[in-house]
Enzyme design. Structure first.
Site, PDB file in Angstrom:
ATOM      1  N   HIS A  47      55.340  56.735  36.776  1.00 40.17           N
ATOM      2  CA  HIS A  47      54.143  57.363  37.342  1.00 40.17           C
ATOM      3  C   HIS A  47      53.493  56.423  38.352  1.00 40.17           C
ATOM      4  O   HIS A  47      53.083  56.845  39.442  1.00 40.17           O
ATOM      5  CB  HIS A  47      53.153  57.736  36.242  1.00 40.17           C
ATOM      6  CG  HIS A  47      51.907  58.373  36.763  1.00 40.17           C
ATOM      7  ND1 HIS A  47      51.078  57.775  37.682  1.00 40.17           N
ATOM      8  CD2 HIS A  47      51.333  59.568  36.501  1.00 40.17           C
ATOM      9  CE1 HIS A  47      50.063  58.554  37.965  1.00 40.17           C
ATOM     10  NE2 HIS A  47      50.196  59.647  37.266  1.00 40.17           N
ATOM     11  N   GLU A  85      38.717  51.573  40.962  1.00 41.02           N
ATOM     12  CA  GLU A  85      38.434  50.993  39.657  1.00 41.02           C
ATOM     13  C   GLU A  85      39.350  49.786  39.469  1.00 41.02           C
ATOM     14  O   GLU A  85      40.503  49.807  39.890  1.00 41.02           O
ATOM     15  CB  GLU A  85      38.701  52.020  38.556  1.00 41.02           C
ATOM     16  CG  GLU A  85      38.431  51.508  37.168  1.00 41.02           C
ATOM     17  CD  GLU A  85      38.663  52.560  36.091  1.00 41.02           C
ATOM     18  OE1 GLU A  85      38.320  52.273  34.935  1.00 41.02           O
ATOM     19  OE2 GLU A  85      39.183  53.652  36.406  1.00 41.02           O
ATOM     20  N   ILE A  88      41.693  44.364  34.116  1.00 43.00           N
ATOM     21  CA  ILE A  88      42.477  43.143  33.929  1.00 43.00           C
ATOM     22  C   ILE A  88      42.663  42.922  32.441  1.00 43.00           C
ATOM     23  O   ILE A  88      41.814  43.302  31.637  1.00 43.00           O
ATOM     24  CB  ILE A  88      41.784  41.920  34.572  1.00 43.00           C
ATOM     25  CG1 ILE A  88      42.667  40.669  34.448  1.00 43.00           C
ATOM     26  CG2 ILE A  88      40.395  41.705  34.000  1.00 43.00           C
ATOM     27  CD1 ILE A  88      42.167  39.480  35.232  1.00 43.00           C
ATOM     28  N   ILE A  90      44.590  39.699  29.919  1.00 41.63           N
ATOM     29  CA  ILE A  90      45.457  38.545  29.709  1.00 41.63           C
ATOM     30  C   ILE A  90      46.107  38.798  28.351  1.00 41.63           C
ATOM     31  O   ILE A  90      45.458  38.690  27.308  1.00 41.63           O
ATOM     32  CB  ILE A  90      44.674  37.214  29.719  1.00 41.63           C
ATOM     33  CG1 ILE A  90      43.850  37.071  31.009  1.00 41.63           C
ATOM     34  CG2 ILE A  90      45.627  36.029  29.527  1.00 41.63           C
ATOM     35  CD1 ILE A  90      44.647  37.065  32.290  1.00 41.63           C
ATOM     36  N   ALA A 132      34.175  38.860  28.833  1.00 47.77           N
ATOM     37  CA  ALA A 132      34.436  39.632  30.050  1.00 47.77           C
ATOM     38  C   ALA A 132      33.137  39.912  30.811  1.00 47.77           C
ATOM     39  O   ALA A 132      33.099  39.779  32.043  1.00 47.77           O
ATOM     40  CB  ALA A 132      35.144  40.941  29.703  1.00 47.77           C
ATOM     41  N   LEU A 135      32.177  36.851  32.682  1.00 48.42           N
ATOM     42  CA  LEU A 135      33.079  36.652  33.815  1.00 48.42           C
ATOM     43  C   LEU A 135      32.682  37.551  34.978  1.00 48.42           C
ATOM     44  O   LEU A 135      32.548  37.092  36.119  1.00 48.42           O
ATOM     45  CB  LEU A 135      34.527  36.930  33.407  1.00 48.42           C
ATOM     46  CG  LEU A 135      35.522  37.087  34.566  1.00 48.42           C
ATOM     47  CD1 LEU A 135      35.687  35.794  35.333  1.00 48.42           C
ATOM     48  CD2 LEU A 135      36.850  37.589  34.064  1.00 48.42           C
ATOM     49  N   TYR A 136      32.510  38.836  34.700  1.00 50.37           N
ATOM     50  CA  TYR A 136      32.209  39.784  35.771  1.00 50.37           C
ATOM     51  C   TYR A 136      30.883  39.437  36.451  1.00 50.37           C
ATOM     52  O   TYR A 136      30.775  39.496  37.677  1.00 50.37           O
ATOM     53  CB  TYR A 136      32.209  41.217  35.245  1.00 50.37           C
ATOM     54  CG  TYR A 136      33.538  41.639  34.667  1.00 50.37           C
ATOM     55  CD1 TYR A 136      34.745  41.251  35.242  1.00 50.37           C
ATOM     56  CD2 TYR A 136      33.600  42.419  33.520  1.00 50.37           C
ATOM     57  CE1 TYR A 136      35.964  41.621  34.715  1.00 50.37           C
ATOM     58  CE2 TYR A 136      34.823  42.804  32.982  1.00 50.37           C
ATOM     59  CZ  TYR A 136      35.995  42.401  33.579  1.00 50.37           C
ATOM     60  OH  TYR A 136      37.201  42.772  33.049  1.00 50.37           O
TER      61      TYR A 136
END
Length: 176
Positions: A47, A85, A88, A90, A132, A135-136
């Site tokens: 896809h 959009e 991420i 890890i 997160a 981080l953002y």
């Protein structure tokens, strides 16, 4: 560890499937844990390959070992309104908490704004994913809203925080 980035390919599916079948890896993502068969991931890759004009899926690799440690995406690219959009993760536990996510997000934003000429990058993050969220915010994302009790995970509901960064905000920060 210094990461390098490349497009995801079929050879990455075994690793991605392993991560998607590890509850601890999925715990901080905005979806519930579900067992995912390799056939499903193969269809997912097909896809993606058929919709590359509106999606970017990149592998995050360790430059020393060449090992795949994570993935990042620009999804549903809207070329008229110039937004997409991003996501991420890890997947390799030993690679988490080492700054790889920050390096990867900075590179993804540079690609989005400087190479693809996008104007706005947005994301959703679980409200309890403090690492997160920090981080953002650190790399320039602003909170735009909250969807209350939007996700059911591990027996309870959690809020989703919507965040975004605009190209001028990114460039004003001198992010890279």
């Amino acid at each position: 560890m210094t990461p390098y980035f490349r497009e995801l390919g079929h050879s990455d599916l075994i690793q991605i499937n392993r991560w998607r079948n590890t509850p601890e890896t999925v715990a901080q993502l905005g979806s519930a844990f579900r067992f995912v068969g390799m056939a499903i991931d193969e269809k997912w890759m097909e896809h993606y390959l058929s919709s590359r004009s509106n999606n970017v899926r990149l592998a995050i690799c360790d430059s020393t070992t060449q090992q795949l440690v994570g993935a990042m995406y620009l999804l549903n690219i809207d070329w008229l309104h110039r937004n997409a959009e991003c996501a991420i993760w890890i997947g390799e536990t030993e690679a988490q908490g080492k700054g790889i996510g920050q390096q990867a997000m900075r590179r993804l934003l540079a690609h989005a704004f400087d190479d693809l000429n996008l104007h706005r990058i947005y994301l959703s993050v679980l409200s309890n994913n403090i690492r997160a969220l920090n981080l953002y915010k650190k790399i320039g994302f602003s909170e735009e809203g909250k969807s209350r009790d939007a996700i059911f995970k591990n027996g309870s509901y959690d809020d989703l925080i919507q965040m975004a960064i605009l190209s001028n905000e990114y460039h004003d920060l001198g992010t890279i």
